[in-house]
Write a protein that holds these residues in place. Structure first.
Motif, PDB file in Angstrom:
ATOM      1  N   PHE A 175      30.162 -17.803  54.150  1.00 11.56           N
ATOM      2  CA  PHE A 175      29.907 -18.261  52.960  1.00 11.56           C
ATOM      3  C   PHE A 175      28.987 -19.309  53.463  1.00 11.56           C
ATOM      4  O   PHE A 175      27.859 -19.307  51.936  1.00 11.56           O
ATOM      5  CB  PHE A 175      31.154 -19.111  52.883  1.00 11.56           C
ATOM      6  CG  PHE A 175      30.159 -20.358  51.207  1.00 11.56           C
ATOM      7  CD1 PHE A 175      30.571 -19.682  49.951  1.00 11.56           C
ATOM      8  CD2 PHE A 175      30.758 -21.463  51.471  1.00 11.56           C
ATOM      9  CE1 PHE A 175      30.235 -20.499  49.149  1.00 11.56           C
ATOM     10  CE2 PHE A 175      29.951 -22.117  50.288  1.00 11.56           C
ATOM     11  CZ  PHE A 175      29.751 -21.709  49.002  1.00 11.56           C
ATOM     12  N   TYR A 176      28.245 -19.888  54.444  1.00  7.71           N
ATOM     13  CA  TYR A 176      26.869 -20.521  54.607  1.00  7.71           C
ATOM     14  C   TYR A 176      26.740 -20.229  55.674  1.00  7.71           C
ATOM     15  O   TYR A 176      25.188 -20.566  55.488  1.00  7.71           O
ATOM     16  CB  TYR A 176      27.287 -21.894  54.633  1.00  7.71           C
ATOM     17  CG  TYR A 176      28.245 -22.205  55.995  1.00  7.71           C
ATOM     18  CD1 TYR A 176      27.857 -22.427  56.854  1.00  7.71           C
ATOM     19  CD2 TYR A 176      30.230 -22.086  55.862  1.00  7.71           C
ATOM     20  CE1 TYR A 176      28.401 -22.849  58.761  1.00  7.71           C
ATOM     21  CE2 TYR A 176      30.749 -22.359  56.733  1.00  7.71           C
ATOM     22  CZ  TYR A 176      30.054 -22.320  58.358  1.00  7.71           C
ATOM     23  OH  TYR A 176      30.353 -22.818  59.362  1.00  7.71           O
ATOM     24  N   ASN A 177      26.240 -18.657  55.459  1.00  6.36           N
ATOM     25  CA  ASN A 177      25.664 -18.220  57.047  1.00  6.36           C
ATOM     26  C   ASN A 177      24.321 -17.998  56.360  1.00  6.36           C
ATOM     27  O   ASN A 177      23.573 -16.927  56.503  1.00  6.36           O
ATOM     28  CB  ASN A 177      26.176 -17.326  57.515  1.00  6.36           C
ATOM     29  CG  ASN A 177      25.617 -16.947  58.387  1.00  6.36           C
ATOM     30  OD1 ASN A 177      24.480 -17.175  59.214  1.00  6.36           O
ATOM     31  ND2 ASN A 177      25.536 -15.418  59.672  1.00  6.36           N
ATOM     32  N   ARG A 178      23.017 -18.526  55.781  1.00 10.29           N
ATOM     33  CA  ARG A 178      22.006 -18.366  55.103  1.00 10.29           C
ATOM     34  C   ARG A 178      21.296 -19.004  54.947  1.00 10.29           C
ATOM     35  O   ARG A 178      21.124 -20.763  55.134  1.00 10.29           O
ATOM     36  CB  ARG A 178      22.471 -17.290  53.480  1.00 10.29           C
ATOM     37  CG  ARG A 178      23.285 -18.456  53.031  1.00 10.29           C
ATOM     38  CD  ARG A 178      23.200 -18.257  51.777  1.00 10.29           C
ATOM     39  NE  ARG A 178      24.688 -19.501  51.179  1.00 10.29           N
ATOM     40  CZ  ARG A 178      24.729 -19.464  49.747  1.00 10.29           C
ATOM     41  NH1 ARG A 178      23.430 -19.843  49.306  1.00 10.29           N
ATOM     42  NH2 ARG A 178      25.225 -20.802  48.747  1.00 10.29           N
ATOM     43  N   LEU A 179      19.568 -19.263  54.847  1.00 13.94           N
ATOM     44  CA  LEU A 179      18.576 -20.114  54.723  1.00 13.94           C
ATOM     45  C   LEU A 179      18.350 -20.773  53.517  1.00 13.94           C
ATOM     46  O   LEU A 179      18.100 -21.562  53.475  1.00 13.94           O
ATOM     47  CB  LEU A 179      17.324 -19.414  54.950  1.00 13.94           C
ATOM     48  CG  LEU A 179      17.905 -19.187  57.184  1.00 13.94           C
ATOM     49  CD1 LEU A 179      16.284 -18.338  57.489  1.00 13.94           C
ATOM     50  CD2 LEU A 179      18.163 -19.850  58.074  1.00 13.94           C
ATOM     51  N   ALA A 180      18.680 -19.979  52.681  1.00 14.59           N
ATOM     52  CA  ALA A 180      18.218 -20.687  51.185  1.00 14.59           C
ATOM     53  C   ALA A 180      19.538 -20.786  50.223  1.00 14.59           C
ATOM     54  O   ALA A 180      20.381 -20.634  50.610  1.00 14.59           O
ATOM     55  CB  ALA A 180      17.500 -19.619  50.094  1.00 14.59           C
ATOM     56  N   PRO A 181      19.725 -22.157  49.759  1.00 17.35           N
ATOM     57  CA  PRO A 181      18.708 -23.127  49.199  1.00 17.35           C
ATOM     58  C   PRO A 181      18.344 -24.086  50.727  1.00 17.35           C
ATOM     59  O   PRO A 181      19.120 -24.465  51.011  1.00 17.35           O
ATOM     60  CB  PRO A 181      19.208 -23.814  48.336  1.00 17.35           C
ATOM     61  CG  PRO A 181      20.376 -24.103  48.406  1.00 17.35           C
ATOM     62  CD  PRO A 181      21.169 -22.884  48.819  1.00 17.35           C
ATOM     63  N   ASP A 182      16.618 -24.842  50.362  1.00 12.54           N
ATOM     64  CA  ASP A 182      17.133 -25.405  51.403  1.00 12.54           C
ATOM     65  C   ASP A 182      16.597 -27.007  50.946  1.00 12.54           C
ATOM     66  O   ASP A 182      16.379 -27.163  49.860  1.00 12.54           O
ATOM     67  CB  ASP A 182      15.280 -25.374  52.184  1.00 12.54           C
ATOM     68  CG  ASP A 182      14.474 -25.603  51.737  1.00 12.54           C
ATOM     69  OD1 ASP A 182      14.615 -25.107  50.719  1.00 12.54           O
ATOM     70  OD2 ASP A 182      13.290 -25.546  52.429  1.00 12.54           O
ATOM     71  N   LEU A 183      17.154 -28.437  51.919  1.00 12.04           N
ATOM     72  CA  LEU A 183      17.226 -29.058  51.442  1.00 12.04           C
ATOM     73  C   LEU A 183      16.401 -30.237  52.166  1.00 12.04           C
ATOM     74  O   LEU A 183      16.650 -30.318  53.386  1.00 12.04           O
ATOM     75  CB  LEU A 183      18.634 -29.335  50.831  1.00 12.04           C
ATOM     76  CG  LEU A 183      18.790 -31.268  50.522  1.00 12.04           C
ATOM     77  CD1 LEU A 183      18.272 -31.193  48.942  1.00 12.04           C
ATOM     78  CD2 LEU A 183      20.656 -31.704  50.371  1.00 12.04           C
ATOM     79  N   PHE A 184      15.036 -30.838  51.283  1.00  8.27           N
ATOM     80  CA  PHE A 184      14.349 -31.400  52.635  1.00  8.27           C
ATOM     81  C   PHE A 184      14.074 -30.843  54.042  1.00  8.27           C
ATOM     82  O   PHE A 184      14.125 -31.438  55.035  1.00  8.27           O
ATOM     83  CB  PHE A 184      15.187 -32.528  52.784  1.00  8.27           C
ATOM     84  CG  PHE A 184      14.913 -33.935  51.161  1.00  8.27           C
ATOM     85  CD1 PHE A 184      14.434 -33.796  51.601  1.00  8.27           C
ATOM     86  CD2 PHE A 184      16.287 -33.846  51.837  1.00  8.27           C
ATOM     87  CE1 PHE A 184      14.290 -34.591  49.454  1.00  8.27           C
ATOM     88  CE2 PHE A 184      17.061 -34.891  50.589  1.00  8.27           C
ATOM     89  CZ  PHE A 184      16.531 -35.260  49.799  1.00  8.27           C
TER      90      PHE A 184
END
Length: 60
Positions: A20-29
Motif C-alpha cells: 500500500f505504501y511502497n511508492r514515492l509519490a506523493p511527497d510531503l515537504f
C-alpha cells in the motif's frame, strides 16, 4: 477481551501492508510517501495506546 483492544490492530495492519505504501509519490515537504506514511503512524500509535490504556484503566 474488550473490543477497545482492537484499536491496536490499526497501526499493525497499516504498517504490515507494505504494497500500500511502497511508492514515492506523493511527497510531503520533500519526503517520499514511503517515509512520511510510516512516520505518521508514530503519533497515531501513541494516541491509540493512550486511548486503550485509559479505557482499560477506567474499566477496573
Amino acid at each position: 477481551m474488550r473490543p477497545v483492544w482492537l484499536l491496536l490492530l490499526i497501526p499493525y495492519i497499516g504498517l504490515l501492508w507494505i504494497p500500500f505504501y511502497n511508492r514515492l509519490a506523493p511527497d510531503l515537504f520533500g519526503f517520499p510517501f514511503f517515509y512520511w506514511y510510516q512516520l505518521l503512524f508514530v503519533p497515531i500509535t501513541s494516541l491509540l495506546i493512550y486511548l486503550v490504556y485509559r479505557q482499560v484503566r477506567d474499566g477496573r
